[in-house]
Motif scaffolding. Structure first.
Motif, PDB file in Angstrom:
ATOM      1  N   ASP A   9       0.834  -1.202   0.000  1.00 40.37           N
ATOM      2  CA  ASP A   9       0.000   0.000   0.000  1.00 40.37           C
ATOM      3  C   ASP A   9       0.872   1.258   0.000  1.00 40.37           C
ATOM      4  O   ASP A   9       0.594   2.216  -0.721  1.00 40.37           O
ATOM      5  N   THR A  10       1.931   1.233   0.784  1.00 37.85           N
ATOM      6  CA  THR A  10       2.851   2.373   0.830  1.00 37.85           C
ATOM      7  C   THR A  10       3.491   2.597  -0.522  1.00 37.85           C
ATOM      8  O   THR A  10       3.623   3.739  -0.980  1.00 37.85           O
ATOM      9  N   GLN A  11       3.878   1.530  -1.208  1.00 38.64           N
ATOM     10  CA  GLN A  11       4.473   1.653  -2.537  1.00 38.64           C
ATOM     11  C   GLN A  11       3.495   2.308  -3.507  1.00 38.64           C
ATOM     12  O   GLN A  11       3.877   3.179  -4.289  1.00 38.64           O
ATOM     13  N   TYR A  12       2.230   1.910  -3.463  1.00 37.50           N
ATOM     14  CA  TYR A  12       1.224   2.502  -4.342  1.00 37.50           C
ATOM     15  C   TYR A  12       1.040   3.984  -4.029  1.00 37.50           C
ATOM     16  O   TYR A  12       0.901   4.805  -4.937  1.00 37.50           O
ATOM     17  N   GLN A  13       1.052   4.332  -2.750  1.00 28.39           N
ATOM     18  CA  GLN A  13       0.897   5.730  -2.364  1.00 28.39           C
ATOM     19  C   GLN A  13       2.070   6.570  -2.850  1.00 28.39           C
ATOM     20  O   GLN A  13       1.890   7.700  -3.320  1.00 28.39           O
ATOM     21  N   ILE A  14       3.275   6.033  -2.745  1.00 27.31           N
ATOM     22  CA  ILE A  14       4.465   6.745  -3.223  1.00 27.31           C
ATOM     23  C   ILE A  14       4.388   6.925  -4.737  1.00 27.31           C
ATOM     24  O   ILE A  14       4.683   8.011  -5.253  1.00 27.31           O
TER      25      ILE A  14
END
Length: 50
Positions: A9-14
């Motif tokens: 999820d963090t990767q998608y947000q970045i």
């Protein structure tokens, strides 16, 4: 290495943030690599140009 849901999820947000910066701030890929490099150096990493 298995990516946890949180990390995924963090990767998608970045990725979304970087895309927005490209569109809104008209940043080029080189500018984004420079920004990412500054961030990852704090953690002992390095951005590579693939």
């Amino acid at each position: 290495m298995v990516v946890s849901e949180f990390n995924e999820d963090t990767q998608y947000q970045i990725c979304d943030l970087l895309e927005n910066l490209q569109q809104i701030e008209k940043l080029k890929n080189k500018d984004i690599r420079i920004l990412l490099d500054k961030i990852v150096k704090k953690y002992g990493g390095k951005v590579v140009n693939k």
